[in-house]
Design a protein around this motif. Structure first.
Motif, PDB file in Angstrom:
ATOM      1  N   GLY A   1       0.695  -1.396   0.196  1.00 13.83           N
ATOM      2  CA  GLY A   1       0.067  -0.104   0.074  1.00 13.83           C
ATOM      3  C   GLY A   1       0.769   1.276  -0.038  1.00 13.83           C
ATOM      4  O   GLY A   1       1.813   1.237   0.667  1.00 13.83           O
ATOM      5  N   VAL A   2       0.538   2.374  -0.899  1.00 15.14           N
ATOM      6  CA  VAL A   2       1.043   3.419  -0.736  1.00 15.14           C
ATOM      7  C   VAL A   2       0.772   4.243   0.629  1.00 15.14           C
ATOM      8  O   VAL A   2       1.863   4.793   1.203  1.00 15.14           O
TER       9      VAL A   2
ATOM     10  N   VAL B   1       5.942  -1.040  -6.599  1.00 16.32           N
ATOM     11  CA  VAL B   1       4.484  -1.162  -6.831  1.00 16.32           C
ATOM     12  C   VAL B   1       3.825  -0.622  -5.986  1.00 16.32           C
ATOM     13  O   VAL B   1       3.695  -1.459  -4.621  1.00 16.32           O
ATOM     14  N   GLY B   2       2.981   0.155  -5.988  1.00 18.09           N
ATOM     15  CA  GLY B   2       2.142   0.769  -4.977  1.00 18.09           C
ATOM     16  C   GLY B   2       0.577   0.146  -5.110  1.00 18.09           C
ATOM     17  O   GLY B   2       0.274   0.310  -6.369  1.00 18.09           O
ATOM     18  N   VAL B   3       0.168   0.219  -4.181  1.00 24.45           N
ATOM     19  CA  VAL B   3      -1.163  -0.463  -4.276  1.00 24.45           C
ATOM     20  C   VAL B   3      -2.131   0.809  -3.546  1.00 24.45           C
ATOM     21  O   VAL B   3      -1.914   1.324  -2.407  1.00 24.45           O
ATOM     22  N   GLN B   4      -3.283   1.135  -4.426  1.00 23.86           N
ATOM     23  CA  GLN B   4      -4.135   2.000  -4.035  1.00 23.86           C
ATOM     24  C   GLN B   4      -5.637   1.565  -4.126  1.00 23.86           C
ATOM     25  O   GLN B   4      -5.987   0.807  -4.990  1.00 23.86           O
TER      26      GLN B   4
ATOM     27  N   VAL C   1      -7.069  10.324  -3.928  1.00 26.99           N
ATOM     28  CA  VAL C   1      -6.567  11.278  -4.665  1.00 26.99           C
ATOM     29  C   VAL C   1      -5.110  11.152  -4.847  1.00 26.99           C
ATOM     30  O   VAL C   1      -4.722  12.088  -5.737  1.00 26.99           O
ATOM     31  N   THR C   2      -4.344  10.438  -3.904  1.00 25.79           N
ATOM     32  CA  THR C   2      -2.933  10.365  -4.083  1.00 25.79           C
ATOM     33  C   THR C   2      -2.316  10.062  -5.348  1.00 25.79           C
ATOM     34  O   THR C   2      -1.496  10.847  -5.991  1.00 25.79           O
TER      35      THR C   2
ATOM     36  N   GLY D   1      -6.416   3.205   4.900  1.00 28.08           N
ATOM     37  CA  GLY D   1      -4.989   2.863   5.340  1.00 28.08           C
ATOM     38  C   GLY D   1      -4.099   2.816   4.264  1.00 28.08           C
ATOM     39  O   GLY D   1      -2.809   3.329   4.288  1.00 28.08           O
ATOM     40  N   ILE D   2      -4.571   2.752   2.707  1.00 26.00           N
ATOM     41  CA  ILE D   2      -3.493   2.734   1.745  1.00 26.00           C
ATOM     42  C   ILE D   2      -3.795   3.859   0.774  1.00 26.00           C
ATOM     43  O   ILE D   2      -3.154   3.908  -0.140  1.00 26.00           O
TER      44      ILE D   2
END
Length: 348
Positions: free
Chosen positions: A169-170, A193-196, A201-202, A217-218
């Motif tokens: 998670g990011v 690798v980020g998980v959203q 909005v990130t 949280g992510i």
């Protein structure tokens, strides 16, 4: 191995269990990952004289950070005040109160943006009435990167050679981003690798909503200022339904009982490994599955099989769609977020 005697529970529970769930796929399963962040930040604040023992630290949390900060405050003799979301359940709230934290929760809302804005607004009200309180600003302050240098060292020891892919998670930025940064600084070849969740909005998904819920949280519907966009190589947006299905598969196949963000990271890591098997893949399970027992795991009969879930590969955020989308981010910085909406004209 000789047993270790710890001076405090926070030190004992911070290290993750490393579990091989598939060939070249390792799960780092934490009881509560943000203990690293909270311990590192509080220790730094004390060492630099920004706060003193007995001062009150305050922050907003959907649950994991609340527990971590309460433990860190207990460890270092600080007072703690948590403005929590409704995901702070009774079991956690009782633990926080016994640890000495004071806890208040914003009114219930199905809208994450409203929930988070209400929490931040409430913190500002408390700070105006209590100017001596120190706001930890887990969403904004880079101080939360410090504690994760130890996690990077752990991964470096766990996988001593070869290229890595880290998936997780990011969140607030001070987790996967921090770990990857420390690993790269040590000379490791790391794809991040980020998980959203949809609605966050990130990385520009605020216009695409998940019909079930946003995974707490992510991601966020408010800006997280300590996210470094240019650390990320790839991004996955995963719906509640798919994250729940993957979390159920993770438990069923490996015995790992972890939260929805872990399910989303596991699903994303499986796909990334299938696309690039030259790297060892490590994914983050940031907390246990306890708080999702009723909302997610009780629905295990509805879970999809892993083979039934495939991401929509996109080249523009305009193509973003539930239930699962993936995109090459190529370490673009925040100033180029708007560019990710533009589909290249040369396609025609």
């Amino acid at each position: 191995m000789s047993p270790v005697l710890y001076d405090h529970l926070a030190e004992a529970i911070k290290d993750p269990d490393a579990i091989r769930v598939r060939d070249d796929l390792i799960c780092l399963r934490f009881e509560t990952m943000k203990v690293y962040s909270a311990l590192g930040a509080v220790r730094h604040l004390l060492d630099t004289g920004v706060v003193s023992p007995g001062d009150t630290l305050i922050d907003s949390s959907s649950g994991i950070y609340a527990h971590a900060l309460a433990l860190a405050c207990h460890r270092y003799g600080m007072k703690c005040h948590i403005v929590g979301s409704t995901t702070v359940d009774r079991t956690l709230r009782i633990q926080l109160e016994i640890l000495g934290a004071t806890v208040e929760q914003v009114p219930s809302s199905n809208n994450l943006q409203l929930d988070q804005n209400l929490r931040v607004r409430r913190i500002n009200e408390i700070l105006r009435a209590n100017p001596s309180y120190h706001w930890m600003r887990q969403y904004h302050d880079d101080i939360h990167y410090l504690g994760y240098s130890a996690v990077a060292r752990l991964i470096d020891e766990l996988v001593p050679t070869g290229p890595l892919c880290l998936v997780g998670g990011v969140g607030t930025g001070a987790s996967t981003g921090a770990i990857a940064q420390y690993l790269r600084n040590s000379g490791r070849d790391v794809n991040l690798v980020g998980v959203q969740p949809f609605g966050s909005v990130t990385f520009g998904a605020e216009k695409t909503c998940d019909p079930d819920m946003i995974i707490a949280g992510i991601g966020s519907s408010i800006e997280f200022q300590n996210v470094r966009h240019d650390l990320y190589d790839r991004l996955h947006w995963v719906s509640f339904e798919y994250a729940m299905s993957a979390a159920v598969d993770l438990l069923r196949s490996s015995g790992v009982f972890a939260g929805l963000s872990a399910g989303a990271a596991y699903l994303s890591a499986m796909y990334e490994h299938a696309c690039d098997s030259s790297r060892r893949h490590v994914f983050i399970a940031a907390d246990t599955g306890n708080r999702y027992a009723e909302s997610a795991f009780a629905r295990h009969a509805e879970a999809f099989s892993l083979d039934a879930m495939r991401p929509r590969e996109i080249s523009s955020l305009e193509e973003l769609a539930v239930p699962w989308s993936a995109m090459s981010w190529d370490r673009r910085d925040a100033s180029r977020l708007a560019d990710a909406y533009a589909v290249e004209e040369v396609r025609s």
